[in-house]
Motif scaffolding. Structure first.
Motif, PDB file in Angstrom:
ATOM      1  N   LYS A 119       0.838  -1.210   0.000  1.00 12.57           N
ATOM      2  CA  LYS A 119       0.000   0.000   0.000  1.00 12.57           C
ATOM      3  C   LYS A 119       0.872   1.259   0.000  1.00 12.57           C
ATOM      4  CE  LYS A 119      -3.980  -2.185   0.721  1.00 12.57           C
ATOM      5  NZ  LYS A 119      -4.760  -2.549  -0.422  1.00 12.57           N
ATOM      6  N   ASN A 127      -7.735  -2.605  -2.754  1.00 11.93           N
ATOM      7  CA  ASN A 127      -7.933  -2.587  -1.300  1.00 11.93           C
ATOM      8  C   ASN A 127      -7.879  -3.969  -0.674  1.00 11.93           C
ATOM      9  OD1 ASN A 127      -8.178   0.181  -1.184  1.00 11.93           O
ATOM     10  ND2 ASN A 127     -10.389   0.130  -1.504  1.00 11.93           N
ATOM     11  N   GLU A 128      -8.364  -4.992  -1.371  1.00  8.74           N
ATOM     12  CA  GLU A 128      -8.415  -6.329  -0.785  1.00  8.74           C
ATOM     13  C   GLU A 128      -7.063  -7.048  -0.804  1.00  8.74           C
ATOM     14  OE1 GLU A 128      -9.965  -6.683  -5.061  1.00  8.74           O
ATOM     15  OE2 GLU A 128     -10.286  -5.330  -3.382  1.00  8.74           O
ATOM     16  N   ASP A 130      -3.131  -6.780   0.395  1.00  5.85           N
ATOM     17  CA  ASP A 130      -2.209  -6.050   1.261  1.00  5.85           C
ATOM     18  C   ASP A 130      -0.796  -5.982   0.697  1.00  5.85           C
ATOM     19  OD1 ASP A 130      -4.084  -5.520   3.307  1.00  5.85           O
ATOM     20  OD2 ASP A 130      -3.841  -7.565   4.048  1.00  5.85           O
TER      21      ASP A 130
END
Length: 189
Positions: A119, A127-128, A130
């Motif tokens: 990120k 978003n899902e 990492d």
């Protein structure tokens, strides 16, 4: 998540090419190598293609790899960790063969330099997801021959990466919306 991973990868490499080479067009595309009829599926020439070779269940979770299933998520028995095997290849005409090799070298350089998408260093990371870790694979000539035979295509210069790791968790759901343009193209075929 698989499509989003490949889209993120190609977007990142295209952005790297725009910055490094000052090109405006996308040089990297997501595409199978051949279509269902066994004909080349890559639209146009002089492109780096990215294609999915295989999906593998991750059976051994090493420290540092399990960020997807541990950080900010509830871990449950339904979670499935997978790795992707992704190929990047130079689909260039014979007149532009050297350019294809240069761009393929830049892909390798980019993934060697960046290696891990997080990120913090990849704003395009869905978003899902990492973290994605890219590890170059070095299949021997026999395995490479088998891969290209399985694909039903003629060899082009390419590199294979193992992408660790995606976590499919029943608590994480995403909505799928097909592109309207792709539906209209299918009805005209």
């Amino acid at each position: 998540m698989i499509a989003e991973t490949l889209i993120c990868l190609t977007d990142e490499i295209n952005e790297f090419f725009r910055t490094k080479l000052r090109v405006t067009e996308d040089k990297v595309v997501i595409s199978p190598i051949v279509n269902l009829e066994g004909k080349p599926a890559i639209v146009g020439e002089n492109k780096i293609f990215v294609t999915l070779l295989n999906i593998e269940k991750e059976t051994v979770i090493r420290p540092g790899l399990a960020a997807n299933s541990i950080n900010n998520r509830t871990s449950n028995n339904a979670a499935l960790n997978i790795n992707l095997y992704v190929m990047a290849g130079a689909y260039f005409s014979s007149a532009n063969y050297a350019e294809g090799l240069k761009l393929l070298s830049l892909v390798i350089s980019f993934l060697q330099q960046k290696g891990t998408f997080t990120k913090d260093n990849t704003t395009r990371l869905p978003n899902e997801i990492d973290k994605l870790i890219f590890e170059m694979e070095s299949p021997g000539l026999d395995k490479l021959n088998n891969i290209w035979a399985m694909l039903g295509a003629r060899y082009v210069p390419s590199v294979i990466y193992k992408v660790r790791m995606l976590t499919f968790d029943s608590s994480v759901t995403t909505e799928y919306r097909p592109q309207i343009g792709s539906l209209s193209n299918d009805t005209n075929a």
